[in-house]
Design an enzyme around this catalytic site. Structure first.
Site, PDB file in Angstrom:
ATOM      1  N   CYS A   1       8.515   2.000  21.012  1.00 45.19           N
ATOM      2  CA  CYS A   1       9.717   2.194  21.828  1.00 45.19           C
ATOM      3  C   CYS A   1      10.941   2.354  20.926  1.00 45.19           C
ATOM      4  O   CYS A   1      10.840   2.260  19.697  1.00 45.19           O
ATOM      5  CB  CYS A   1       9.930   1.009  22.776  1.00 45.19           C
TER       6      CYS A   1
ATOM      7  N   CYS B   1      11.712  -0.361  18.450  1.00 38.47           N
ATOM      8  CA  CYS B   1      10.909  -0.307  17.219  1.00 38.47           C
ATOM      9  C   CYS B   1      11.616   0.570  16.187  1.00 38.47           C
ATOM     10  O   CYS B   1      11.642   0.255  14.993  1.00 38.47           O
ATOM     11  CB  CYS B   1       9.525   0.269  17.510  1.00 38.47           C
TER      12      CYS B   1
ATOM     13  N   CYS C   1      -5.985  10.948 -26.056  1.00 37.21           N
ATOM     14  CA  CYS C   1      -6.082   9.586 -26.587  1.00 37.21           C
ATOM     15  C   CYS C   1      -5.452   8.596 -25.615  1.00 37.21           C
ATOM     16  O   CYS C   1      -4.895   8.983 -24.585  1.00 37.21           O
ATOM     17  CB  CYS C   1      -5.400   9.491 -27.952  1.00 37.21           C
TER      18      CYS C   1
ATOM     19  N   CYS D   1      -1.858   9.044 -24.535  1.00 34.41           N
ATOM     20  CA  CYS D   1      -1.662  10.063 -23.503  1.00 34.41           C
ATOM     21  C   CYS D   1      -1.765   9.427 -22.117  1.00 34.41           C
ATOM     22  O   CYS D   1      -0.999   9.750 -21.201  1.00 34.41           O
ATOM     23  CB  CYS D   1      -2.700  11.172 -23.623  1.00 34.41           C
TER      24      CYS D   1
ATOM     25  N   ASP E   1     -25.685 -15.720   2.544  1.00 33.23           N
ATOM     26  CA  ASP E   1     -26.032 -15.954   3.939  1.00 33.23           C
ATOM     27  C   ASP E   1     -27.556 -16.034   4.040  1.00 33.23           C
ATOM     28  O   ASP E   1     -28.271 -15.600   3.130  1.00 33.23           O
ATOM     29  CB  ASP E   1     -25.483 -14.796   4.783  1.00 33.23           C
TER      30      ASP E   1
ATOM     31  N   ASP F   1     -24.533  -9.857   5.209  1.00 33.70           N
ATOM     32  CA  ASP F   1     -24.787  -8.571   5.855  1.00 33.70           C
ATOM     33  C   ASP F   1     -24.197  -8.423   7.235  1.00 33.70           C
ATOM     34  O   ASP F   1     -24.140  -7.320   7.767  1.00 33.70           O
ATOM     35  CB  ASP F   1     -26.298  -8.333   5.950  1.00 33.70           C
TER      36      ASP F   1
ATOM     37  N   ASP G   1     -20.016 -12.209   8.405  1.00 31.43           N
ATOM     38  CA  ASP G   1     -19.903 -12.417   6.957  1.00 31.43           C
ATOM     39  C   ASP G   1     -18.675 -11.733   6.364  1.00 31.43           C
ATOM     40  O   ASP G   1     -18.340 -11.960   5.201  1.00 31.43           O
ATOM     41  CB  ASP G   1     -21.155 -11.874   6.237  1.00 31.43           C
TER      42      ASP G   1
END
Length: 865
Positions: free
Chosen positions: A26, A29, A93, A96, A537, A751, A755
């Protein structure tokens, strides 16, 4: 947020920056964002466009992109940055690298910039995205380098959007970018080879004339007879000029401007060293009266041999650097070129880029699978070694997932495309490896700090060396001083220091990808080598995450097959995970299920129904009590209806519980018939991986939300001593923080969605690749094959890479620390020995080749099988 300090002297042309801002809903904001931005130092003008959700900012002195982003975030909104990958030419190098980084960071819209010498690329996080390219290109050009968008056209501002922005085919764009880099690499190698051969042909006569005369004095008299007077010097002058103006021109074109900008690099050191030897020789040749008689020497051969040897070193270096990116090229080469798709009632071959989600793809025997998908019909075995590292083909049937880039066996099948372009696993793997290879490890900061002052310090040492020889050295002091100063300049080129870290990262992450270990963040290479604890886990990490029937213990009068048939028929109507395990067990034995009537599920207890005219009930012990089959919860209760629980059944159920299995009780017509043990089996490799991790001296902990009795049983079988059980995701985070508070470095392996917080909290998060996308996105390392052995391999490779980096840095720094004093003449007062600039050039070239060759050893790094 990473703030960058910006030296005012390095500012480029200031232009208005357009920044996408997310979260505005709005007009209030808009006011909040404008107010936050106005308070940022260095913002001269700003305005927010609510319709386009963009912020336009005119930066002034002291502006920081990081400060602007932080202010917008503090106000509750998000300023979107873009990451650009730029190819930078002519970097030779470590100095650089620091110079290009400094130039990029001087652009007001840049938040972060990281330059990699081995890849010749810069990764820049910038406000305004591609619109910042003119300013980025101008900043880099100003310090003497050429920049372009990776995979783009010849000029940085004229990128081919068709090649780089197609979201359906980024793997193709990555491949195109790789092809472009390879073409440029080939041109570089070809040019270096041509220049080296020209320099070699022109230098050999000079070398023979000068060094041959020293080694075989009669040759000097022969030459003087052939070339009387000053003719010999003129011939040497002609050959040397041809070498320096031809193959050696590159050093002067780049080095002299860098010197004039007071930003000397490797080219400047070579230009100064060879130029000094050449100019001194010119004076001897054309104005000898300006020098004392005993100082009238020529060093044409030194200048040309130095150029020739450095060109040889660069040629070997370029070839070796080309091999460091072999992993990416190998991955990109796994893509199919076309796909056989069913469309409009016919089957036809189309380009890979034209495959869309939902297309039905036909795969014939021996073909490479073009995109990710789900099998509709047909069957075959698929070689997935390129993804999992496992050599055994995987059987595929209806509903199985297939991965683009893997190779079909002798069967044929049709599948629905579920992942194309950017969403293909192969594309994601290539992207992860590229990002990791371009990373800058914390250890690299030390190298950057040293190289920032290294070249100027070397020039200072060379000047001091010349003056000391001139004042204190024996006659001819000019000659001794010149030779020593040139030797210092030539031997100290910091090529090896710049290559020490990035080459090891490139080769190491490439080798890891071949083993199914993807480093999403290059920093994990260093952090993983420092871990003290590996926290993991249970479900899906140590165990398979898919319950299976492990044992059936029957009561007197009931058979195992009979009980399983009746129970599976009933449980086929249930959605409980344990029910699925029982049904799968029956199918595995070839048992045909019976029809079921009057099914009733009792939440939290179990399920009942009529099977083959008999009332079957299956559920927890409390369900048996509720039904009156047992008097109390537990196998030691007295049964009702005439059945008997034997001592064997009681002992078996107790044993199964201790082993971490969950007993499911079955009653037939009101009598206890059996206890079916359902357990989540430990993966075959988990115990082996855990034993190997412990053998490395790492401390292990299992953290799980499962009940303590099950957790203890699994931990005991897997070989883990420390456990934390019955915790929510926040409890996993707390366990990790407790270890960190005690000074431990923690790697977490998990997994699931639950987790993700733990993966983000740990010093290094390792996600099982078969898990959820949320877990993978929260991790630093992804294990593609879903195996704990992958975590072991990640740690092993991390150790190897960091050890390789330390070897490289020791060589690079040790070489300079040891040989600069020798080149300056430290040994002369003791042994009368001076160091030839020619030897310095050879040693300098060998130092870079050594670092690259050492890094390439990681391509065959062995891991625990």
């Amino acid at each position: 947020m990473n703030m960058q300090s910006r030296p005012d002297t390095a500012k480029t042309t200031v232009e208005t920056i357009l920044v996408p801002v997310e979260g505005m809903t709005c007009a209030s904001c808009v006011r909040r964002v404008e107010k936050a931005v106005a308070s940022v130092p260095g913002v001269e003008e700003s305005a927010v466009n609510f319709a386009s959700e963009t912020l336009s900012v005119t930066p002034g002195a002291g502006f920081s992109a990081g400060a602007l982003i932080a202010a917008i975030e503090k106000a509750g909104y998000e300023a979107k940055t873009e990451t650009l990958v730029l190819e930078v030419e002519d970097m030779t190098c470590a100095s650089c690298v620091s110079r290009v980084e400094k130039a990029l960071k001087s652009v007001p819209s840049v938040e972060t910039a990281s330059v990699n010498l081995a890849t010749g690329e810069a990764v820049v996080t910038v406000l305004g995205g591609i619109s910042a390219m003119p300013a980025l290109a101008a900043a880099v050009t100003k310090v003497g380098y050429v920049v372009r968008l990776s995979g783009g056209a010849e000029t940085a501002s004229s990128r081919s959007d068709a090649a780089t922005d197609d979201p359906r085919h980024p793997a193709g764009s990555a491949s195109a970018a790789g092809d472009g880099r390879e073409a440029r690499r080939e041109r570089e190698v070809s040019g270096l080879k041509r220049d080296f051969l020209i320099a070699l042909v022109l230098t050999l006569p000079l070398f023979v004339m000068e060094m041959g005369a020293h080694l075989y004095p009669p040759l000097h008299h022969v030459l003087m007879g052939l070339f009387p007077g000053n003719t010999l010097y003129l011939l040497q002058f002609a050959l040397a000029t041809a070498v320096l103006a031809g193959p050696g021109r590159r050093f002067y074109v780049k080095g002299i401007p860098a010197l004039l900008r007071l930003a000397p690099d490797m080219n400047a050191l070579v230009a100064m060293g060879t130029g000094a030897a050449y100019l001194y020789s010119l004076v001897t040749t054309f104005a000898p009266g300006l020098l004392p008689s005993d100082a009238r020497h020529v060093y044409y051969e030194a200048a040309t041999v130095i150029v020739t040897l450095i060109l040889l070193g660069r040629l070997l270096e370029a070839r070796a650097k080309g091999r460091t990116g072999a992993a990416i090229r190998k991955l990109a080469g796994l893509q199919a070129k076309s796909a056989r798709v069913e469309r409009d009632g016919e089957t036809r071959d189309i380009a890979l880029s034209e495959v869309a989600l939902g297309d039905v793809v036909v795969v014939r025997p021996g073909e490479r699978i073009p995109v990710d998908g789900r099998v509709i019909d047909g069957a075959s075995s698929v070689d997935e070694a390129m993804i999992s590292g496992e050599p055994i083909p995987v059987e595929k049937g209806p509903d199985a997932t297939v991965i683009g880039g893997t190779v079909n066996g002798s069967g044929s099948f049709r599948f629905e495309a579920t992942g194309v372009g950017a969403d293909m696993m192969l594309s994601r793997i290539i992207r992860m490896v590229q990002e990791a290879q371009g990373a800058k490890l914390p250890i690299q900061k030390l190298v950057d700090e040293v190289t920032a002052w290294f070249v100027p310090a070397v020039i200072g040492i060379a000047i001091v060396t010349f003056l000391i020889w001139l004042i204190l050295g024996p006659e001819p002091a000019y000659t001794h001083g010149l030779v020593a100063a040139v030797a210092v300049l030539i031997i100290a080129c910091p090529c090896a220091m710049g290559l020490a870290t990035p080459t090891s990262i490139m080769v190491g992450t490439g080798r890891a990808a071949e083993l199914g270990v993807l480093f999403r963040k290059g920093e994990a290479l260093q952090s993983l080598a420092q871990v003290d604890w590996v926290v993991m886990d249970k479900t899906g990490t140590i165990t398979a995450g898919k319950p299976e029937v492990s044992e059936i213990v029957t009561a007197e009068g009931f058979g195992e097959t009979e009980v399983l048939r009746l129970t599976a028929s009933l449980e086929a109507r249930s959605e409980h995970p344990l029910a699925d395990a029982i049904v799968r067990a029956a199918e595995a034995r070839g048992i045909v299920l019976s029809a079921v009537e009057s099914v009733e599920a009792v939440a939290g207890f179990g399920v009942t129904g009529i099977v083959e005219g008999r009332r079957i009930a299956a559920g927890a012990d409390r369900f048996m009590v509720k039904l009156g089959v047992m008097q109390e919860a537990g196998p030691n209760s007295s049964p009702q209806g005439g059945g008997a629980i034997t001592a064997d059944l009681t002992a078996a159920v107790s044993r199964l519980a201790d082993e971490g299995a969950s007993p499911l009780y079955v009653a037939v017509d009101g009598k206890l018939a059996a206890a079916i043990a359902v357990a989540d089996p430990i993966k075959e490799t988990s115990a082996r991986a855990i034993a190997a991790l412990k053998a490395r001296g790492l401390k292990l902990m299992m953290v799980t939300g499962d009940n303590r009795r099950t957790a203890e049983a699994v931990a005991k079988r897997a070989g883990i001593d420390a456990i934390v059980a019955e915790v929510l995701p926040a409890g996993k985070v707390s366990a990790i923080r407790d270890l960190q508070a005690k000074g431990g470095k923690v790697a977490f392996v998990g997994d699931g969605i639950n987790d993700a917080p733990a993966l983000a909290t740990a010093d290094t998060g390792i996600a099982i690749g078969t898990g959820t996308d949320v877990a993978i996105e929260s991790a630093d390392v992804v294990l593609v094959n879903g195996d704990l052995m992958g975590a072991l391999h990640a740690i092993e490779l991390s150790d190897r890479v960091m050890g390789n980096i330390r070897q490289n840095l020791f060589w690079a720094f040790g070489y300079n620390v040891a040989l600069i004093p020798v080149a300056a003449g430290l040994l002369y007062p003791l042994f009368g020995v001076t160091f030839s600039p020619v030897l310095g050039a050879a040693a300098m070239g060998l130092s870079s080749v050594f670092v690259l060759t050492n890094a390439l050893r990681l391509r065959t790094a062995k891991v625990t099988g």
